[in-house]
Enzyme design. Structure first.
Site, PDB file in Angstrom:
ATOM      1  N   TYR A 144       0.839  -1.200   0.000  1.00 33.79           N
ATOM      2  CA  TYR A 144       0.000   0.000   0.000  1.00 33.79           C
ATOM      3  C   TYR A 144       0.873   1.249   0.000  1.00 33.79           C
ATOM      4  O   TYR A 144       1.975   1.237   0.526  1.00 33.79           O
ATOM      5  CB  TYR A 144      -0.968   0.025   1.196  1.00 33.79           C
ATOM      6  CG  TYR A 144      -0.335  -0.127   2.564  1.00 33.79           C
ATOM      7  CD1 TYR A 144      -0.031  -1.375   3.072  1.00 33.79           C
ATOM      8  CD2 TYR A 144      -0.076   0.994   3.367  1.00 33.79           C
ATOM      9  CE1 TYR A 144       0.520  -1.525   4.341  1.00 33.79           C
ATOM     10  CE2 TYR A 144       0.469   0.857   4.639  1.00 33.79           C
ATOM     11  CZ  TYR A 144       0.775  -0.415   5.117  1.00 33.79           C
ATOM     12  OH  TYR A 144       1.322  -0.554   6.362  1.00 33.79           O
ATOM     13  N   PRO A 145       0.358   2.310  -0.613  1.00 33.23           N
ATOM     14  CA  PRO A 145       1.097   3.573  -0.584  1.00 33.23           C
ATOM     15  C   PRO A 145       0.648   4.426   0.590  1.00 33.23           C
ATOM     16  O   PRO A 145      -0.471   4.237   1.097  1.00 33.23           O
ATOM     17  CB  PRO A 145       0.697   4.229  -1.900  1.00 33.23           C
ATOM     18  CG  PRO A 145      -0.697   3.773  -2.141  1.00 33.23           C
ATOM     19  CD  PRO A 145      -0.827   2.408  -1.499  1.00 33.23           C
ATOM     20  N   MET A 146       1.486   5.330   1.027  1.00 32.81           N
ATOM     21  CA  MET A 146       1.077   6.230   2.115  1.00 32.81           C
ATOM     22  C   MET A 146       1.737   7.607   2.016  1.00 32.81           C
ATOM     23  O   MET A 146       2.749   7.791   1.339  1.00 32.81           O
ATOM     24  CB  MET A 146       1.323   5.588   3.479  1.00 32.81           C
ATOM     25  CG  MET A 146       2.759   5.351   3.846  1.00 32.81           C
ATOM     26  SD  MET A 146       2.890   4.690   5.525  1.00 32.81           S
ATOM     27  CE  MET A 146       2.422   6.106   6.510  1.00 32.81           C
ATOM     28  N   ARG A 148       2.598  11.298   4.508  1.00 31.93           N
ATOM     29  CA  ARG A 148       2.630  11.920   5.831  1.00 31.93           C
ATOM     30  C   ARG A 148       1.729  13.157   5.750  1.00 31.93           C
ATOM     31  O   ARG A 148       1.843  13.943   4.794  1.00 31.93           O
ATOM     32  CB  ARG A 148       4.057  12.315   6.213  1.00 31.93           C
ATOM     33  CG  ARG A 148       4.962  11.120   6.482  1.00 31.93           C
ATOM     34  CD  ARG A 148       4.741  10.520   7.849  1.00 31.93           C
ATOM     35  NE  ARG A 148       5.581   9.330   8.038  1.00 31.93           N
ATOM     36  CZ  ARG A 148       5.129   8.169   8.498  1.00 31.93           C
ATOM     37  NH1 ARG A 148       3.855   8.023   8.820  1.00 31.93           N
ATOM     38  NH2 ARG A 148       5.950   7.168   8.660  1.00 31.93           N
ATOM     39  N   GLN A 184       9.614  -5.877   6.029  1.00 31.99           N
ATOM     40  CA  GLN A 184       9.093  -4.694   5.316  1.00 31.99           C
ATOM     41  C   GLN A 184      10.149  -4.079   4.429  1.00 31.99           C
ATOM     42  O   GLN A 184      11.331  -4.124   4.732  1.00 31.99           O
ATOM     43  CB  GLN A 184       8.547  -3.687   6.329  1.00 31.99           C
ATOM     44  CG  GLN A 184       9.346  -2.432   6.570  1.00 31.99           C
ATOM     45  CD  GLN A 184      10.535  -2.651   7.502  1.00 31.99           C
ATOM     46  OE1 GLN A 184      11.008  -3.763   7.698  1.00 31.99           O
ATOM     47  NE2 GLN A 184      11.042  -1.567   8.048  1.00 31.99           N
ATOM     48  N   SER A 222       1.725   7.296  12.845  1.00 28.72           N
ATOM     49  CA  SER A 222       0.620   6.894  11.970  1.00 28.72           C
ATOM     50  C   SER A 222      -0.699   7.532  12.396  1.00 28.72           C
ATOM     51  O   SER A 222      -1.462   8.007  11.553  1.00 28.72           O
ATOM     52  CB  SER A 222       0.447   5.366  11.981  1.00 28.72           C
ATOM     53  OG  SER A 222       1.559   4.747  11.401  1.00 28.72           O
TER      54      SER A 222
END
Ligand code: 76R
Length: 248
Positions: A144-146, A148, A184, A222
């Site tokens: 998945y992309p994220m 900030r 990861q 997060s």
């Protein structure tokens, strides 16, 4: 002024998602299907050679759900090589039956929040191995992309570097609890794709994805500063299982 962090950047990464065109696959002759599977096996053999020579790495997963059927992840020293791979796949016989579903371009990234004793930590063998990793062939993958967050009081990009470093240190403590269960690879994609980072997780048990992502939701980095994109989850597709997967 808030200071950016220096990053160490390794191999470029392409997550290439494809859907099998099952209708044309079923309409194709037995011979065409055989030729297509062979063309994919040939490409995989060539990519394996690259991996053996430590010039890149790849994995193939079967995506669960309707977002795609297959996810290839490729790591290479240059974006040119990634583009070549993509084109090679499109030109192959198998490519006639693969519809592009999604893709993500990024680069393996480690940040220098914690101080290193040497001037060029990227040359330390353990760091070099993480920047140019041989991808694990674990049973399950989650991608998945994220981003900030940059909103009002919750702005990652106005936090001082030492504060960000501390928050990431807290985050890494949660991460380390999953040693051996979740592996990861963080890839940076600012300036390369639509989100800021790609998160690729490997696990032996897919439930561990839910556990780690859930637990991390409570880490400040997060809970306050994480924004997430679409999730893809898949099962490892080893070469010797491809024919059975495509068999109709
Ligand atoms: O340098 C290191 O790799 C160790 C400390 C560390 C950093 C700097 C670390 C450890 N991470 C770092 C940076 Mn991470 N990570 C994620 C996700 O779903 C979510 O909430 C977040 C998605 C997971 C699951 C995860 C796992 N990490 C980052 C960054 C870059 C941030 C920046 O620079 O602003 C992102 C986007 C990110 C996201 N992280 C770990 C893990 C795990 C399992 C670890 C421990 C690894 C280990 O020590 O072996």
């Amino acid at each position: 002024m808030v200071e950016a962090v220096e990053t160490m950047d390794g191999w470029y990464s392409l997550h290439d998602f494809r859907t099998v065109d099952w209708t044309s696959w079923k309409l194709a002759t037995e011979e065409e299907r055989k030729e297509a599977i062979e063309s994919l096996q040939q490409l995989l053999a060539a990519w394996e050679k690259v991996e053996e020579e430590n010039n890149g790495s790849h994995v193939l997963y079967n995506i669960v759900g309707q977002k795609a059927d297959l996810m290839f992840m490729f790591l290479r020293p240059t974006t040119n090589e990634l583009s070549e791979i993509e084109t090679e796949l499109n030109k192959s016989k198998m490519g006639e039956f693969l519809i592009p579903a999604h893709s993500y371009v990024s680069v393996v990234e480690l940040s220098k929040y914690r101080p290193y004793k040497v001037e060029k930590p990227e040359e330390l063998p353990e760091i070099a191995k993480r920047l140019k990793p041989i991808l694990p062939k674990w049973e399950h993958v989650c991608f998945y992309p994220m981003d900030r967050r940059r909103q009002g009081e919750e702005n990652w990009y106005t936090l001082e570097k030492d504060v960000r470093g501390q928050l990431l240190y807290e985050h890494s403590k949660t991460g380390r609890k999953y040693a051996g269960k979740v592996s990861q690879i963080i890839t940076g994609s600012i300036g390369l794709d639509d989100w800021e980072w790609g998160v690729t997780l490997f696990a032996h048990d897919p439930l561990q994805f839910k556990k780690i992502v859930y637990e991390m939701r409570f880490d400040e980095v997060s809970s306050k500063y994480g924004e997430f994109g679409e999730f893809f989850v898949g099962n490892h597709l080893p070469n010797d299982a491809i024919a059975a997967y495509l068999n109709i």
